[in-house]
Design a protein around this motif. Structure first.
Motif: not given
Lengths: 576, 198
Positions: A334, A337, A536, A539, A547-548, B104-111, B113-114
């Motif tokens: 995390r 951001q 996206k 995003i 979030s996605a 869910i953090p943005p890095l997951v949303s951006l694909g 990381t999971s």
């Protein structure tokens, strides 16, 4: 119970300074030091100010101390680099009333660009150094620092680290002692550092240091704690606490006054132990002092120079043991951001679309360097973006964009911009004016028109400054208006002139802004129109509220503030 | 409860009230006659990052941070954050209280990381003293997600030797007047939730 409080190191230090009769306090905000001035400003007896930068803060406090009132200046470790010029001279000139300099170092770089060890500044500038290990000592030591400062007519450096500044512990407190204004008499040979006087002052300073060295072995905050085995631990600051837990039976030389090094006390300690281990974070400062005296000691052989120490690092380093504990798991990262509704988002979204070289600076906007924007090439120190941009242009001849916040521009960006004008720079400078010093928790600055005491004052107008410096092409944009922002930046980059874009939109976390947002409707996604995983576009804005997961886009009603910027970029019109 | 030392980690994500919860815990411990040190990192960690607080309670506390292998209790307000701290716990049956919330953090949303899967299973292998709190359901019941931290404190209070009056006293001093009733009620709800586990 009234005198027993639960305070952080910073709060405790402020309390101790107030009780010492401090009348003037100055600072520039920076983690982990910020709360010191915030707390000092609450006392009606103290004139407290956020200065434009650390050098000015230092000069303000020093001026007060020369005039005759006890004064304190506080800053983060890198802030002392900015104030290094007056620091060195102040050691020569000396003071009248007590003068304490507080540096809050950040081992481990929780929120800093380097992890310099400012104990070296004490030795370099030739002033005494006190290092508290917890909030109670932060409170106690600042009082001792004022006494020392007045006794020896010398500034005293008090060094905290993140784990002292931001640790809370029980602190026993007292009441304020009023210190009357001291007489000020003009003293040419002391306070005017012309070479002829400075030569004399240097000699006086060296003599003071010899006296202070004697005192260092006698002062009660340097003490020997008897042990049960032959192991001798020399330590200071927060490291003392870690070492106490790991080496329960060892002898301790606990140093509160680290510089000048207590030679005689160390010799006495040395007689009682078979082996000397120095436990200290970052630089081998104490280790070197011992070795210079010709004694055997080990420190960095066992413990790293990098990062913070901890009980387990010390245990592993020296004993090669670990307490049994469960296995470590990988989990999701995390990284910090930009917040939902952050006015910087629109700027970095635009800059990343335009694929230009962006030289950055210190503040929330440094986060524009992270995904999804990746829209920043450098971040060196406060105010560096503009100077760096001039250098980039000189080396590469292409158009460069520099970004800087409002507080940072006033701190040390102005001089860079003057240089750019004088030396015919062509850059586009974007001043991200979010009406506060956001990164450190919303301190006011000259551009907000409010003082550290919460009083109204004359507001410095950034537009007028930029114009006065000589910039002829100035744009103003609202970063919530994405179309306009993108168009303006594009136009500015294409221009042959040096130009400045002022993006004026208050930080989304400011109280008034939050109150306004509270009335707004949160954004929702029309699932029939949304293309989900295939698109996206929203995003890529990098808003934490969007979030996605499993192919579906959602907007968290908890996080969304209703700034409507995402609505602008959705090609399907699915956000409303 | 004859234990004299408690090393407690409270963790979660910015905005969940981790710092307030740890402050209330620390003050309650002080009111109950203990020495306390509390450590957390401010600054960049506030911006959507993971947030933690170490609270050390004992007769005399030196280090402000817990040593790996010395943590007695992990109170986690977000599922994936639990994993970040398990290696600070003692090996022998530490107490883990975990929310089922997934943020869910943005890095997951951006694909990039999971988000970790099978968190419950991993934790069960570490300790049988694992309590999973259905936080989403509870926040619907108490009608205010912002008091969830107090619910967790209430649940935690079952494992600590502090008088309920001390807890209530400190909560009173720390929450705004108009939110006091919902906070006190939520604390009790949390305390009583232990009945759902036999």
């Amino acid at each position: 119970m009234k005198n027993k409080l639960f305070l952080s190191g910073n709060e405790a230090l402020a309390r101790g300074a107030w009780e010492s009769g401090v009348s003037v306090a100055a600072s520039y905000p920076g983690t982990p030091s910020t709360e010191i001035l915030e707390n000092l400003a609450k006392y009606k007896e103290i004139e407290a100010e956020w200065s434009t930068n650390e050098k000015v803060a230092f000069e303000v406090a020093l001026g007060a101390a020369i005039r005759g009132k006890r004064a304190i200046v506080s800053m983060k470790h890198v802030g002392l680099n900015v104030a290094a010029d007056p620091l060195f001279s102040s050691a020569y000139a000396g003071i009248n009333a007590g003068f304490v300099i507080v540096t809050c170092d950040d081992p481990g770089m929780h929120s800093s660009q380097n992890e310099q060890d400012n104990r070296r500044y004490a030795k370099f500038a030739k002033i005494p150094l006190l290092e508290p290990s917890d909030p109670q000592e932060a409170y106690d030591f600042v009082k001792i620092a004022f006494e020392l400062s007045e006794k020896f007519e010398i500034p005293v450096l008090v060094r905290l680290t993140t784990r002292v500044s931001h640790t809370k512990g029980i602190v026993y407190v007292n009441e304020r002692k009023e210190i009357p204004l001291r007489n000020y008499t003009k003293n040419f040979s002391k306070f005017v550092l012309l070479p002829v006087n400075a030569k004399v002052r240097h000699k006086i300073l060296e003599e003071k240091l010899l006296e202070l060295k004697k005192l260092s072995s006698q002062i009660e905050i340097n003490r020997i704690e008897k042990g049960k085995n032959g192991l001798g631990i020399v330590t200071s600051g927060v490291s003392y606490n870690y070492a106490k837990e790991v080496f329960e039976d060892a002898w301790f030389l606990k140093l509160g006054m680290v510089f000048p090094f207590p030679e005689e006390l160390f010799k006495e300690f040395y007689k009682n132990v078979k082996e000397v281990i120095v436990v200290e974070e970052n630089e081998p400062f104490i280790e070197e002092e011992i070795k210079i005296l010709g004694f055997k000691a080990e420190g960095k052989k066992y413990f790293p120079i990098l990062d913070e120490l901890s009980c387990d690092i010390i245990r592993k380093g020296y004993k090669n043991e670990e307490l049994p504990h469960p296995e470590n798991f990988e989990t999701v990262k995390r990284p910090p951001q930009l917040c939902p509704g952050c006015p910087h988002t629109g700027i970095f979204y635009s800059l990343s679309r335009l694929k230009v070289t962006v030289l950055g600076d210190i503040g929330c906007y440094t986060l524009g360097a992270l995904p999804p924007h990746n829209a920043m090439d450098t971040c060196i120190c406060m105010g560096a973006s503009i100077g760096n941009a001039i250098g980039f242009e000189k080396a590469g001849k292409e158009k460069i964009v520099a970004v800087i916040g409002d507080s940072t521009f006033l701190h040390s960006g102005i001089t860079g911009l003057i240089d750019a004008i004088y030396n015919k720079g062509k850059m586009t400078l974007i001043i991200l004016d979010n009406r506060t010093t956001a990164m450190t928790g919303h301190q006011d600055h000259p551009g907000t028109g409010i003082t550290a005491k919460g009083e109204k004052t004359r507001e410095i107008n950034i537009y007028d400054i930029v114009k006065a410096i000589g910039v002829e092409e100035i744009y103003e944009v609202d970063s919530y208006n994405l179309k306009e922002t993108l168009k303006t930046i594009k136009k500015a980059i294409e221009s042959e002139n040096l130009n400045v874009i002022i993006s004026k939109r208050p930080c989304a976390l400011l109280k008034e802004v939050r109150e306004n947002f509270a009335k707004k409707t949160k954004m929702k996604i029309d699932e029939e129109k949304c293309l989900g995983e295939k698109c996206k576009a929203c995003i890529r804005l990098g808003c934490p509220a969007i979030s996605a997961l499993n192919g579906k886009i959602s907007i968290s009603p908890l996080l969304c503030v209703g700034c409507e910027v995402c609505k602008e970029i959705c090609p399907q019109g699915a956000i409303s | 409860m004859d234990k004299k030392e408690f090393n407690i980690i409270i963790c979660g994500v910015g905005g969940q009230g981790i710092l307030l919860a740890s402050e209330i815990l620390a003050l309650t411990a002080i009111e109950s006659g203990f020495d306390v040190k509390k450590s957390e990192v401010h600054g960049m960690s506030q911006r959507g990052g993971s947030v933690f607080s170490h609270v050390r309670i004992g007769e005399k506390v030196y280090s402000p941070i817990i040593e790996k292998g010395k943590g007695d209790i992990l109170l986690s307000l977000e599922k994936a954050e639990t994993l970040r701290w398990v290696h600070y716990l003692k090996k022998d049956e530490p107490l883990i209280i975990m929310s089922d919330l997934e943020i869910i953090p943005p890095l997951v949303s951006l694909g990039i990381t999971s988000y970790p899967k099978d968190v419950e299973k991993m934790l069960k292998d570490i300790s049988s003293k694992l309590f999973i709190i259905p936080a989403k359901k509870i926040s619907e019941e108490v009608k205010d997600i912002r008091v969830l931290n107090i619910f967790f404190l209430g649940f935690l209070s079952n494992f600590l030797p502090f008088d309920i009056k001390k807890w209530e006293e400190i909560i009173k001093s720390k929450v705004p007047e108009n939110k006091l009733e919902i906070n006190l009620n939520t604390f009790i709800k949390g305390k009583e939730f232990i009945k759902h586990f036999d």
